[in-house]
Design a protein around this motif. Structure first.
Motif, mmCIF file in Angstrom:
data_model
loop_
_atom_site.group_PDB
_atom_site.id
_atom_site.type_symbol
_atom_site.label_atom_id
_atom_site.label_comp_id
_atom_site.label_asym_id
_atom_site.label_seq_id
_atom_site.Cartn_x
_atom_site.Cartn_y
_atom_site.Cartn_z
ATOM 1 N N ILE A 53 -65.697 27.531 -76.828
ATOM 2 C CA ILE A 53 -65.113 28.839 -76.206
ATOM 3 C C ILE A 53 -64.187 29.531 -77.458
ATOM 4 N N GLY A 54 -64.985 30.641 -77.953
ATOM 5 C CA GLY A 54 -64.369 31.421 -79.153
ATOM 6 C C GLY A 54 -65.285 30.975 -80.259
ATOM 7 N N THR A 55 -65.828 31.948 -80.703
ATOM 8 C CA THR A 55 -66.878 31.457 -81.737
ATOM 9 C C THR A 55 -66.403 32.540 -82.746
ATOM 10 N N GLY A 56 -65.480 32.255 -83.721
ATOM 11 C CA GLY A 56 -65.011 33.021 -84.784
ATOM 12 C C GLY A 56 -65.330 32.139 -85.925
ATOM 13 N N ALA A 57 -64.492 32.612 -87.179
ATOM 14 C CA ALA A 57 -64.671 31.997 -88.269
ATOM 15 C C ALA A 57 -64.827 30.504 -88.463
ATOM 16 N N LEU A 58 -63.871 29.639 -87.739
ATOM 17 C CA LEU A 58 -63.759 28.382 -87.819
ATOM 18 C C LEU A 58 -64.941 27.757 -86.840
ATOM 19 N N THR A 59 -65.048 28.112 -85.848
ATOM 20 C CA THR A 59 -66.473 27.665 -85.061
ATOM 21 C C THR A 59 -67.380 27.797 -85.735
ATOM 22 N N LEU B 227 -72.479 28.306 -76.998
ATOM 23 C CA LEU B 227 -71.451 29.086 -77.432
ATOM 24 C C LEU B 227 -70.982 30.328 -76.726
ATOM 25 N N SER B 228 -69.816 30.373 -76.623
ATOM 26 C CA SER B 228 -69.209 31.618 -75.743
ATOM 27 C C SER B 228 -69.604 32.977 -76.740
ATOM 28 N N PRO B 229 -70.121 34.186 -75.696
ATOM 29 C CA PRO B 229 -70.737 35.272 -76.255
ATOM 30 C C PRO B 229 -69.863 36.189 -77.474
ATOM 31 N N LEU C 256 -62.234 24.372 -78.130
ATOM 32 C CA LEU C 256 -61.451 25.657 -77.970
ATOM 33 C C LEU C 256 -61.388 26.404 -79.216
ATOM 34 N N GLY C 257 -61.858 27.280 -79.674
ATOM 35 C CA GLY C 257 -61.992 27.943 -81.001
ATOM 36 C C GLY C 257 -61.168 29.397 -81.193
ATOM 37 N N VAL C 258 -60.451 29.575 -79.959
ATOM 38 C CA VAL C 258 -59.580 30.851 -79.933
ATOM 39 C C VAL C 258 -58.112 30.625 -80.736
ATOM 40 N N ARG C 259 -57.697 31.856 -80.836
ATOM 41 C CA ARG C 259 -56.124 31.744 -81.538
ATOM 42 C C ARG C 259 -55.297 31.339 -80.444
ATOM 43 N N PRO C 260 -54.207 31.000 -80.723
ATOM 44 C CA PRO C 260 -53.313 30.175 -80.040
ATOM 45 C C PRO C 260 -53.036 31.331 -78.657
ATOM 46 N N SER D 6 -58.976 21.094 -78.703
ATOM 47 C CA SER D 6 -58.451 22.338 -79.298
ATOM 48 C C SER D 6 -58.180 22.386 -80.638
ATOM 49 N N PHE D 7 -58.604 23.623 -81.286
ATOM 50 C CA PHE D 7 -58.389 23.980 -82.742
ATOM 51 C C PHE D 7 -56.975 24.701 -82.824
ATOM 52 N N ALA D 8 -56.372 25.211 -81.535
ATOM 53 C CA ALA D 8 -55.311 25.921 -81.755
ATOM 54 C C ALA D 8 -54.245 25.409 -82.259
ATOM 55 N N ALA D 9 -53.631 25.803 -83.218
ATOM 56 C CA ALA D 9 -52.703 25.397 -84.000
ATOM 57 C C ALA D 9 -51.535 24.884 -83.331
ATOM 58 N N THR D 10 -50.997 25.673 -82.480
ATOM 59 C CA THR D 10 -49.720 25.572 -82.096
ATOM 60 C C THR D 10 -49.531 25.276 -80.371
ATOM 61 N N MET E 242 -61.107 22.451 -91.224
ATOM 62 C CA MET E 242 -61.340 23.228 -92.244
ATOM 63 C C MET E 242 -62.604 24.020 -92.261
ATOM 64 N N ALA E 243 -62.645 25.274 -92.689
ATOM 65 C CA ALA E 243 -63.974 25.923 -92.699
ATOM 66 C C ALA E 243 -64.719 25.036 -93.647
ATOM 67 N N THR E 244 -64.370 24.301 -94.476
ATOM 68 C CA THR E 244 -65.210 23.566 -95.484
ATOM 69 C C THR E 244 -65.902 22.690 -94.658
HETATM 70 N N1 LIG Z 1 -59.658 29.596 -89.681
HETATM 71 C C1 LIG Z 1 -59.357 28.257 -90.163
HETATM 72 O O1 LIG Z 1 -59.410 27.723 -91.329
HETATM 73 C C2 LIG Z 1 -58.697 27.362 -89.185
HETATM 74 C C3 LIG Z 1 -58.134 26.297 -89.634
HETATM 75 C C4 LIG Z 1 -57.315 25.583 -88.686
HETATM 76 C C5 LIG Z 1 -57.134 25.826 -87.267
HETATM 77 N N2 LIG Z 1 -57.593 27.131 -86.846
HETATM 78 C C6 LIG Z 1 -57.509 27.568 -85.532
HETATM 79 O O2 LIG Z 1 -58.723 27.812 -85.107
HETATM 80 C C7 LIG Z 1 -58.713 28.841 -84.245
HETATM 81 C C8 LIG Z 1 -59.812 29.952 -84.368
HETATM 82 O O3 LIG Z 1 -59.552 30.310 -85.571
HETATM 83 P P1 LIG Z 1 -60.542 31.205 -86.276
HETATM 84 O O4 LIG Z 1 -59.994 31.561 -87.703
HETATM 85 O O5 LIG Z 1 -61.670 30.960 -86.133
HETATM 86 O O6 LIG Z 1 -60.170 32.614 -85.660
HETATM 87 P P2 LIG Z 1 -60.975 33.961 -85.170
HETATM 88 O O7 LIG Z 1 -61.914 34.258 -86.366
HETATM 89 O O8 LIG Z 1 -60.250 34.780 -84.900
HETATM 90 O O9 LIG Z 1 -61.841 33.494 -84.025
HETATM 91 C C9 LIG Z 1 -61.470 33.617 -82.705
HETATM 92 C C10 LIG Z 1 -62.582 33.886 -81.681
HETATM 93 O O10 LIG Z 1 -62.040 33.695 -80.264
HETATM 94 C C11 LIG Z 1 -62.762 34.896 -79.614
HETATM 95 N N3 LIG Z 1 -62.167 35.048 -78.497
HETATM 96 C C12 LIG Z 1 -60.967 35.734 -78.327
HETATM 97 N N4 LIG Z 1 -60.666 35.821 -77.011
HETATM 98 C C13 LIG Z 1 -61.873 35.282 -76.216
HETATM 99 C C14 LIG Z 1 -61.775 34.857 -75.008
HETATM 100 N N5 LIG Z 1 -61.018 35.407 -73.754
HETATM 101 N N6 LIG Z 1 -63.077 34.277 -74.664
HETATM 102 C C15 LIG Z 1 -63.923 34.079 -75.556
HETATM 103 N N7 LIG Z 1 -63.765 34.081 -76.990
HETATM 104 C C16 LIG Z 1 -62.593 34.774 -77.258
HETATM 105 C C17 LIG Z 1 -62.829 35.893 -80.751
HETATM 106 O O11 LIG Z 1 -63.866 36.849 -80.212
HETATM 107 P P3 LIG Z 1 -63.687 38.339 -80.708
HETATM 108 O O12 LIG Z 1 -64.173 38.688 -81.961
HETATM 109 O O13 LIG Z 1 -64.568 39.261 -79.767
HETATM 110 O O14 LIG Z 1 -62.238 38.870 -80.345
HETATM 111 C C18 LIG Z 1 -63.191 35.120 -81.864
HETATM 112 O O15 LIG Z 1 -64.876 35.040 -81.770
HETATM 113 C C19 LIG Z 1 -57.178 29.115 -83.984
HETATM 114 O O16 LIG Z 1 -56.413 28.823 -83.038
HETATM 115 C C20 LIG Z 1 -56.763 28.865 -85.288
HETATM 116 O O17 LIG Z 1 -55.325 28.487 -85.132
HETATM 117 C C21 LIG Z 1 -58.218 27.760 -87.799
#
Ligand SMILES: NC(=O)c1ccc[n+]([C@@H]2O[C@H](COP(=O)([O-])OP(=O)(O)OC[C@H]3O[C@@H](n4cnc5c(N)ncnc54)[C@H](OP(=O)(O)O)[C@@H]3O)[C@@H](O)[C@H]2O)c1
Length: 259
Positions: free
Chosen positions: A10-16, A34-36, A70-74, A94-98, A120-122
């Motif tokens: 759930i959440g397909t951003g950079a980390l996912t 993957l969520s859309p 869970l790959g969405v922001r907190p 959950s990946f959500a840090a807090t 980590m992204a690596t």
């Molecule tokens: N990046 C890192 O290196 C890292 C490291 C450790 C932990 N984290 C944790 O990992 C989590 C994700 O980080 P990230 O960097 O990948 O963030 P991100 O790139 O902002 O990804 C968040 C994703 O969640 C999606 N989203 C938001 N609301 C949603 C909903 N209601 N239903 C489905 N998808 C939804 C966003 O879609 P849209 O683009 O359409 O809004 C986006 O694809 C965070 O909680 C962060 O604290 C990240």
């Protein structure tokens, strides 16, 4: 892989995106749902990788997966999980840090088997740590083999590891400082940059190769008596430079994020 046949995000951003690539690199990779959102990211992953499906909704991801990540922001977690069809047998990571596990459990009821993970992204290229707490067997099985798995013993430890992860930018700042000094000494920027990156990468690699050796011993082992490394390290020790690192970590821990 601990009976994992289907993993949903759930959440397909950079980390996912990075973790999906890491998981798919395994020979025993499960099907991934993957969520859309974000459409360009989820569509590209589904197009490029086998057995990766971009579902029509978050509910479809949950319905089709045995482990849900869970790959969405907190601040997006509550809205993203609203009304999803969680079952008692789901494992939720959950990946959500807090986000504390107690809050996570409340949001994914009737599922009770939850854990936090900080990759980590690596991980996309099989490098770097993943910290998990508690040691949910599905999460351990999923991350073992694609990352250096570290199991925290308490949620407070999980938060402490999170503080340590806040020093990656500092690492690059150190590399940048060394590189700039070389450039000022007349070395072309490309050569300076490659030298610095490669030197520190080799040292870091050596540390992993000798992971049973205490880090203080490695520091001593990488200096010749009377040599350059000994001299620079002593100057920085005398200046209290390394104590400042502990101070910065203490400052991060005072933020009390997610413990
Ligand atoms: N990046 C890192 O290196 C890292 C490291 C450790 C932990 N984290 C944790 O990992 C989590 C994700 O980080 P990230 O960097 O990948 O963030 P991100 O790139 O902002 O990804 C968040 C994703 O969640 C999606 N989203 C938001 N609301 C949603 C909903 N209601 N239903 C489905 N998808 C939804 C966003 O879609 P849209 O683009 O359409 O809004 C986006 O694809 C965070 O909680 C962060 O604290 C990240």
């Amino acid at each position: 892989m601990h009976g994992l046949t289907s993993v949903g995000f759930i959440g397909t951003g950079a980390l996912t995106a990075a973790i999906v690539r890491g998981i798919r690199s395994r020979s025993d990779a499960p099907t991934i749902h993957l969520s859309p959102r974000s459409e360009p990211v989820s569509a590209a992953l589904a197009r490029e990788l086998p057995n990766v499906v971009r579902e029509a909704s978050n509910a479809d991801v949950v319905a089709n997966s045995t482990i849900v990540i869970l790959g969405v922001r907190p601040q997006q977690v509550a809205a993203a999980l609203q009304g999803l069809p969680f079952r008692r047998d789901h494992a939720v990571v959950s990946f959500a840090a807090t986000l504390r596990c107690s809050e996570l459990s409340r949001l994914v009821a009737p599922a009770t088997r939850v854990c936090r993970a900080t990759p980590m992204a690596t991980t996309a290229s099989g490098r770097g740590p993943v910290v998990v707490w508690p040691a949910l067997p599905e999460a351990v099985a999923l991350f073992e083999g694609i990352a250096d798995l570290v199991v925290a013993e308490t949620e407070a430890q999980m938060a402490a590891f999170g503080c340590a992860s806040g020093l990656v930018a500092t690492f690059f700042e150190i590399e940048h400082s060394v590189c700039m000094w070389l450039v000022q000494a007349g070395i072309p920027p490309d050569a300076a940059s490659l030298y610095v990156r490669s030197m520190f990468a080799a040292a870091a690699h050596s540390g992993l190769e000798h992971r049973s050796a205490p880090l203080a011993e490695l520091a001593a082992a990488h200096q010749t008596p009377g040599g350059l490394n000994e001299r620079a390290r002593r100057l920085l020790l005398e200046a209290g430079w390394f104590d400042r690192i502990g101070g910065a970590l203490q400052d991060l821990s005072s933020l009390r994020l997610g413990d």
